[in-house]
Design a protein around this motif. Structure first.
Motif: not given
Lengths: 134, 386
Positions: B89-92, B96-99, B104-105, B352-354
């Protein structure tokens, strides 16, 4: 020494042998029974805790803390609560029930009568009610 | 539970019947360091106090003076090798995912058809262990504005657990009252400090929480065992990540026992307490043991009028993630039966945890699904219906 009076009861002694606030353990020929004096009234309680079978009549006879608001204490049921010596379960000698819904099990009780100053203990238990250990 | 003094639903599609899936554990993350991220939501005085707009030191030697700004309590002692968030989920550009709530939606709420998600603000997890209650309260307050504006206002499916400073109950009560009419917050995130939470100093918080239908929400903070101002571990410090992870639940078990013994649920019978990400299988032992000892030691705490497990069933809820994976999967059903999952268990992903779960990982029998996926969460968090 208990004396058989008839098929139903034994004479366990004069009434003044059972002072208020005390438990005296006697036999009805079949079971060990604690004669408990609560405010001058006598009750016969089988010396077996319905929880784990401990000799409950060798426990504490006193009152207890009644359900109360957080942080407050209200003592009550003075002299009628039997606290088992093993796990401290509390039973009301008068009703035979465990206190405040702690458990569904009840004391096994035997009727006691005072006739001409003598204490007569029944050989037949009080009719079993729901939750009693047979 | 009846909610009083809360407004009627306002957003389209928010009618209660539409809530079929509630995720009770998600984490909005700050994209930048906390002071930068919270800058727009702080008062001028606190911006100055927090040195938010001072660039001089940083521009001279970047990151050389970390101690000139408050550091929030966090766990830097038991690292686990691996990403804390789901790497796919980390952006290009490394986002951070969830930021970002819009991302996130889409990648979480839309993907799993989640109708409501409880946000537990991870970026300020440790504020309960912060020694200065006023600092903790200022950060909590700014975090709440951030959650409301950046998440709830963007998408009404995101609902917050309100950050408070439990070491300053007076400020906590003010913060709760400030948000009492807002649907943005359904719970109150109580970051555990060094004091078990049944004690009287926290009761003013419970009083307003009960009145306005906020559930108290616990979650591990990373401050456990590490800070004297945080909750302690039993027996001593864990040595490795592996034993640390196992011990993380200890303070929460202790606080649950204390809440019951102190009569909190007698005093506040409509209060709901939510234990998030601290497991639930251990409840079997706690319930049986507490019930057993209650029968033997009731006199000291006569206000505990019901068996302790009864308070758990009526007032306490647990999140499902990380869901248990016993060697024999059929053991799950027995365990859930023993912990009364029909009232105690609520679904959670930990996005968004592992180590998150998806709804499909919820190994519960069909008759439990509705309660675990939404019903129990709506009981715990009645404000989700706002």
């Amino acid at each position: 020494m208990a004396t058989t009076v008839n098929e139903q009861a034994v004479d366990v002694g004069p009434v003044d042998a059972f002072p208020e606030g005390e438990i005296k353990i006697v036999s009805n020929g079949r079971h060990e029974v604690g004669i408990v004096n609560v405010d001058g009234d006598l009750y016969g309680v089988q010396n077996v805790c319905p929880h784990r079978g401990a000799p409950i009549c060798m426990g504490d006879l006193r009152g207890t803390m009644l359900p109360s608001k957080p942080g407050e204490f209200v003592s009550g049921l003075k002299g009628r609560v039997l606290h088992c010596p093993w796990h401290q379960w509390e039973f009301d000698v008068v009703t035979g029930e465990s206190l405040f819904g702690l458990d569904h099990r009840r004391l096994v009780k035997f009727p006691v009568q005072v006739v001409h100053g003598r204490v007569l203990l029944s050989k037949q238990r009080v009719q079993q009610e729901k939750g009693e250990t047979p | 539970m009846t909610v009083q003094n809360v407004p009627t639903p306002s957003a389209p599609g928010d009618e209660p019947s539409a809530i079929a899936l509630v995720d009770t554990d998600t984490h909005p993350l700050f994209a930048a360091d906390w002071a930068t991220e919270l800058s727009p939501y702080l008062t001028a005085e606190w911006r100055e106090q927090f040195r938010v707009d001072e660039g001089s030191l940083k521009s001279k030697v970047p990151n050389y003076w970390p101690a000139v700004r408050y550091q929030l309590p966090t766990n830097g002692m038991y690292p686990r090798r691996g990403s804390p968030v789901r790497m796919e989920l980390i952006g290009d550009n490394g986002e951070m995912p969830g930021s970002d709530s819009r991302v996130a939606s889409a990648e979480h709420l839309d993907k799993y058809n989640i109708d409501r998600a409880i946000m537990i603000p991870q970026s300020v997890f440790g504020i309960g262990a912060f020694p200065n209650g006023a600092v903790a309260a200022a950060i909590a307050s700014a975090t709440n504005r951030w959650m409301a504006e950046r998440w709830y206002e963007e998408d009404h499916r995101w609902r917050g657990a309100l950050a408070i400073a439990p070491q300053d109950p007076e400020s906590a009560v003010k913060e709760i009252l400030y948000w009492k009419d807002s649907p943005a917050f359904a719970g109150i995130f109580i970051s555990h400090g060094a004091t078990l939470l049944g004690r009287k100093e926290f009761h003013p918080i419970y009083e307003v929480a009960e009145e306005y239908g906020f559930a108290l929400t616990l979650h591990p903070t990373g401050a456990e065992g590490i800070y004297a101002s945080g909750p302690s571990f039993a027996g001593g410090m864990p040595e490795y990540h592996l034993d640390y992870r196992f011990m993380e639940m200890q303070p929460y078990q202790a606080t649950l026992a204390n809440l019951i013994a102190a009569g909190v649920f007698e005093r506040f019978p409509r209060l709901r307490y939510v234990f998030t990400e601290v497991g639930f299988a251990w409840l079997v032992d706690l319930m049986w043991k507490m019930d057993g000892y209650w029968k033997t030691a009731r006199e000291e705490t006569p206000w505990v009028k019901r068996a302790p497990s009864e308070y758990i069933k009526s007032n306490v809820r647990f999140s499902s993630q990380p869901f248990i994976e016993p060697d024999k999967p059929e053991h799950v059903a027995s365990l859930l039966d023993m912990i009364h999952a029909e009232t105690t268990l609520m679904f959670a992903t930990d996005y968004p945890h592992w180590d998150g779960d998806e709804p499909k990982h919820l190994n519960v029998k069909p008759s439990l699904r509705e309660a675990v996926l939404a019903g129990n969460a709506l009981d715990a968090y009645p404000r989700l219906r706002m």
